[in-house]
Write a protein that holds these residues in place. Structure first.
Motif, PDB file in Angstrom:
ATOM      1  N   LEU A 175       0.833  -1.204   0.000  1.00 55.31           N
ATOM      2  CA  LEU A 175       0.000   0.000   0.000  1.00 55.31           C
ATOM      3  C   LEU A 175       0.865   1.252   0.000  1.00 55.31           C
ATOM      4  O   LEU A 175       1.824   1.358   0.767  1.00 55.31           O
ATOM      5  N   ASP A 176       0.486   2.181  -0.851  1.00 57.17           N
ATOM      6  CA  ASP A 176       1.231   3.418  -0.983  1.00 57.17           C
ATOM      7  C   ASP A 176       0.744   4.400   0.094  1.00 57.17           C
ATOM      8  O   ASP A 176       0.147   5.430  -0.198  1.00 57.17           O
ATOM      9  N   ALA A 177       0.935   4.009   1.360  1.00 62.64           N
ATOM     10  CA  ALA A 177       0.485   4.850   2.478  1.00 62.64           C
ATOM     11  C   ALA A 177       1.317   4.494   3.693  1.00 62.64           C
ATOM     12  O   ALA A 177       1.646   3.318   3.903  1.00 62.64           O
ATOM     13  N   ASP A 178       1.648   5.496   4.506  1.00 63.60           N
ATOM     14  CA  ASP A 178       2.430   5.231   5.714  1.00 63.60           C
ATOM     15  C   ASP A 178       1.533   4.912   6.897  1.00 63.60           C
ATOM     16  O   ASP A 178       1.974   4.371   7.907  1.00 63.60           O
ATOM     17  N   GLU A 179       0.244   5.328   6.786  1.00 60.28           N
ATOM     18  CA  GLU A 179      -0.714   5.054   7.874  1.00 60.28           C
ATOM     19  C   GLU A 179      -1.844   4.192   7.342  1.00 60.28           C
ATOM     20  O   GLU A 179      -2.371   4.432   6.242  1.00 60.28           O
ATOM     21  N   ILE A 180      -2.219   3.226   8.153  1.00 63.42           N
ATOM     22  CA  ILE A 180      -3.227   2.244   7.727  1.00 63.42           C
ATOM     23  C   ILE A 180      -4.150   1.960   8.904  1.00 63.42           C
ATOM     24  O   ILE A 180      -3.694   1.931  10.049  1.00 63.42           O
ATOM     25  N   LEU A 181      -5.427   1.730   8.591  1.00 66.56           N
ATOM     26  CA  LEU A 181      -6.325   1.202   9.627  1.00 66.56           C
ATOM     27  C   LEU A 181      -6.445  -0.296   9.376  1.00 66.56           C
ATOM     28  O   LEU A 181      -6.751  -0.703   8.246  1.00 66.56           O
ATOM     29  N   MET A 182      -6.171  -1.101  10.382  1.00 66.83           N
ATOM     30  CA  MET A 182      -6.270  -2.554  10.198  1.00 66.83           C
ATOM     31  C   MET A 182      -7.293  -3.141  11.157  1.00 66.83           C
ATOM     32  O   MET A 182      -7.247  -2.881  12.358  1.00 66.83           O
ATOM     33  N   THR A 183      -8.186  -3.971  10.614  1.00 73.49           N
ATOM     34  CA  THR A 183      -9.264  -4.574  11.417  1.00 73.49           C
ATOM     35  C   THR A 183      -9.328  -6.075  11.122  1.00 73.49           C
ATOM     36  O   THR A 183      -8.874  -6.499  10.064  1.00 73.49           O
ATOM     37  N   PRO A 184     -10.014  -6.892  11.922  1.00 70.45           N
ATOM     38  CA  PRO A 184     -10.408  -6.615  13.304  1.00 70.45           C
ATOM     39  C   PRO A 184      -9.407  -7.176  14.322  1.00 70.45           C
ATOM     40  O   PRO A 184      -9.678  -7.086  15.510  1.00 70.45           O
ATOM     41  N   ASP A 185      -8.279  -7.760  13.883  1.00 68.52           N
ATOM     42  CA  ASP A 185      -7.409  -8.479  14.827  1.00 68.52           C
ATOM     43  C   ASP A 185      -6.234  -7.610  15.292  1.00 68.52           C
ATOM     44  O   ASP A 185      -5.327  -7.331  14.505  1.00 68.52           O
ATOM     45  N   ARG A 186      -6.236  -7.242  16.564  1.00 63.97           N
ATOM     46  CA  ARG A 186      -5.163  -6.385  17.076  1.00 63.97           C
ATOM     47  C   ARG A 186      -3.798  -7.087  17.041  1.00 63.97           C
ATOM     48  O   ARG A 186      -2.766  -6.441  16.823  1.00 63.97           O
ATOM     49  N   ASN A 187      -3.801  -8.402  17.230  1.00 70.07           N
ATOM     50  CA  ASN A 187      -2.518  -9.125  17.239  1.00 70.07           C
ATOM     51  C   ASN A 187      -1.915  -9.183  15.839  1.00 70.07           C
ATOM     52  O   ASN A 187      -0.710  -8.976  15.661  1.00 70.07           O
ATOM     53  N   LEU A 188      -2.756  -9.445  14.852  1.00 70.77           N
ATOM     54  CA  LEU A 188      -2.275  -9.471  13.455  1.00 70.77           C
ATOM     55  C   LEU A 188      -1.767  -8.084  13.065  1.00 70.77           C
ATOM     56  O   LEU A 188      -0.736  -7.949  12.401  1.00 70.77           O
ATOM     57  N   ALA A 189      -2.492  -7.050  13.496  1.00 69.64           N
ATOM     58  CA  ALA A 189      -2.093  -5.668  13.172  1.00 69.64           C
ATOM     59  C   ALA A 189      -0.747  -5.324  13.811  1.00 69.64           C
ATOM     60  O   ALA A 189       0.114  -4.709  13.180  1.00 69.64           O
ATOM     61  N   LYS A 190      -0.565  -5.741  15.055  1.00 70.55           N
ATOM     62  CA  LYS A 190       0.716  -5.455  15.732  1.00 70.55           C
ATOM     63  C   LYS A 190       1.853  -6.206  15.040  1.00 70.55           C
ATOM     64  O   LYS A 190       2.964  -5.695  14.920  1.00 70.55           O
ATOM     65  N   TYR A 191       1.560  -7.398  14.582  1.00 68.24           N
ATOM     66  CA  TYR A 191       2.576  -8.177  13.850  1.00 68.24           C
ATOM     67  C   TYR A 191       2.941  -7.443  12.549  1.00 68.24           C
ATOM     68  O   TYR A 191       4.134  -7.269  12.243  1.00 68.24           O
ATOM     69  N   ALA A 192       1.924  -6.995  11.811  1.00 65.74           N
ATOM     70  CA  ALA A 192       2.185  -6.279  10.541  1.00 65.74           C
ATOM     71  C   ALA A 192       2.989  -5.004  10.804  1.00 65.74           C
ATOM     72  O   ALA A 192       3.915  -4.668  10.057  1.00 65.74           O
ATOM     73  N   GLU A 193       2.641  -4.309  11.895  1.00 68.73           N
ATOM     74  CA  GLU A 193       3.344  -3.066  12.238  1.00 68.73           C
ATOM     75  C   GLU A 193       4.825  -3.366  12.512  1.00 68.73           C
ATOM     76  O   GLU A 193       5.721  -2.674  12.028  1.00 68.73           O
ATOM     77  N   SER A 194       5.077  -4.456  13.250  1.00 69.20           N
ATOM     78  CA  SER A 194       6.467  -4.785  13.603  1.00 69.20           C
ATOM     79  C   SER A 194       7.281  -5.206  12.381  1.00 69.20           C
ATOM     80  O   SER A 194       8.486  -5.015  12.340  1.00 69.20           O
ATOM     81  N   GLN A 195       6.609  -5.753  11.377  1.00 70.57           N
ATOM     82  CA  GLN A 195       7.334  -6.245  10.199  1.00 70.57           C
ATOM     83  C   GLN A 195       7.513  -5.188   9.122  1.00 70.57           C
ATOM     84  O   GLN A 195       8.367  -5.322   8.251  1.00 70.57           O
ATOM     85  N   THR A 196       6.667  -4.157   9.145  1.00 66.14           N
ATOM     86  CA  THR A 196       6.706  -3.185   8.031  1.00 66.14           C
ATOM     87  C   THR A 196       7.137  -1.792   8.474  1.00 66.14           C
ATOM     88  O   THR A 196       7.493  -0.972   7.637  1.00 66.14           O
ATOM     89  N   GLY A 197       7.043  -1.498   9.758  1.00 64.82           N
ATOM     90  CA  GLY A 197       7.386  -0.160  10.244  1.00 64.82           C
ATOM     91  C   GLY A 197       6.328   0.890   9.909  1.00 64.82           C
ATOM     92  O   GLY A 197       6.515   2.078  10.186  1.00 64.82           O
ATOM     93  N   LYS A 198       5.198   0.488   9.319  1.00 61.74           N
ATOM     94  CA  LYS A 198       4.137   1.472   9.018  1.00 61.74           C
ATOM     95  C   LYS A 198       3.335   1.769  10.279  1.00 61.74           C
ATOM     96  O   LYS A 198       3.270   0.945  11.190  1.00 61.74           O
ATOM     97  N   LYS A 199       2.704   2.957  10.294  1.00 59.04           N
ATOM     98  CA  LYS A 199       1.860   3.294  11.452  1.00 59.04           C
ATOM     99  C   LYS A 199       0.507   2.632  11.237  1.00 59.04           C
ATOM    100  O   LYS A 199      -0.196   2.929  10.263  1.00 59.04           O
ATOM    101  N   ILE A 200       0.146   1.756  12.133  1.00 60.02           N
ATOM    102  CA  ILE A 200      -1.127   1.055  11.969  1.00 60.02           C
ATOM    103  C   ILE A 200      -2.089   1.429  13.083  1.00 60.02           C
ATOM    104  O   ILE A 200      -1.753   1.324  14.275  1.00 60.02           O
TER     105      ILE A 200
END
Ligand code: 13P
Ligand code: SF4
Length: 296
Positions: free
Chosen positions: A134-159
């Motif tokens: 995604l061509d964006a530094d900020e993303i809203l991710m739903t509905p799993d907070r654990n999956l979102a935290k994992y994605a944040e840790s792997q990509t450095g994007k603000k989720i």
């Protein structure tokens, strides 16, 4: 019962798809077992007239979104997903309005109406790839907070994280992992990204259910601690008789994934009952989000 189901499937030109968490009798009878991504790909390309989806409601909905001209049957209409129920279209719409414009990435473990409000879907197998695409530094991710935290840790994007979870994966604690490691020293610990960040931090491998199957087959290691729903142990044991698999915790059991029996499958094929059909006004926008994911 297995022979009866296979005969009915043939007579009705139907395909039986099963998630990796289903009961052994279901996994052993299905045409294909897989993780959410593999099953949605298969649902998109099958030329069967009927898809019998042995999984939970959102999976049958995804099949209906991808294959509107096919009859999609869920053998137990009450097989739901507690995580998918932690977000509604109304609550997501409110959240979207409270934030500056940004892509909404929704885990496939969600209802069709929630997918319809999302930019793109993801599964546990592709969440990092989708987030990076995604061509964006900020993303809203739903509905799993654990999956979102994992994605944040792997990509450095603000989720921006929706506060939902799989209540079963979320139950796994570091104490379970420490105890399993003490009991099975040297075993590889595999964790699903629906587990909490403190579990991910302890894992040797983080993967979707099918990612775990592939890893266990390819690795030279002989012992594995499995940090996901216990249903996965059936395929792991079947495919690797010379290796040993231990559940990280026996509590990691999803009751909804255990509802469907072969008798339910036979019954739904005989009566064409349990049809799941997503209405066009929801299907079309939901399809856009699912298709974007599949194209990546
Ligand atoms: P995957 O099989 O895609 O890893 O999904 C796990 C899950 O929780 C499905 O309900
Ligand atoms: Fe939903 Fe968790 Fe069950 Fe998967 S294991 S269907 S995420 S409640």
């Amino acid at each position: 019962m297995k022979a009866k189901v296979r005969k009915l499937l043939k007579e009705k030109n139907a395909i039986m798809l099963a998630h990796n968490y289903q009961l052994p009798e279901i996994q052993d009878t299905a045409d294909m077992c897989g993780d959410s991504l593999e099953l949605s790909r298969q649902a998109a390309k099958t030329d069967a007239d009927i898809i019998v989806f042995c999984g939970v409601h959102f999976m049958a909905e995804t099949a209906s979104i991808l294959s509107p001209d096919k009859t999609v049957l869920l053998p137990r209409e009450d097989a739901g997903c507690e995580m998918a129920d932690m977000i509604t279209a109304e609550s997501l719409q409110k959240k979207i309005e409270s934030l500056p414009p940004m892509p909404v990435v929704t885990y496939v473990n969600s209802t069709a109406v929630v997918k319809a409000l999302s930019t793109i879907c993801c599964t546990s197998a592709n969440v990092v790839k989708i987030t990076e695409s995604l061509d964006a530094d900020e993303i809203l991710m739903t509905p799993d907070r654990n999956l979102a935290k994992y994605a944040e840790s792997q990509t450095g994007k603000k989720i921006h994280i929706w506060d939902g979870c799989c209540p079963y994966h979320d139950r796994l604690t570091p104490a379970h992992v420490v105890a399993a490691r003490a009991k099975h020293p040297g075993a590889v610990f595999m964790a699903h990204p629906e587990c909490r960040p403190e579990i991910i931090a302890l894992a040797d491998v983080v993967a979707s259910t099918s990612g775990m199957i592939q890893h266990a087959q390819a690795a030279a290691d002989k012992e594995f601690i499995v940090g996901t729903e216990v249903g996965l142990l059936h395929t792991l044991n079947k495919q690797n008789p010379e290796k040993k698999f231990y559940p990280a915790s026996e509590e990691l059991l999803c009751p909804d994934m255990k509802k469907i029996t072969l008798a339910n499958v036979a019954n739904c094929l005989e009566n064409l009952s349990g049809e799941v059909k997503v209405p066009e006004e929801i299907r079309v926008p939901a399809l856009a989000a699912v298709k974007r994911m599949i194209s990546i």
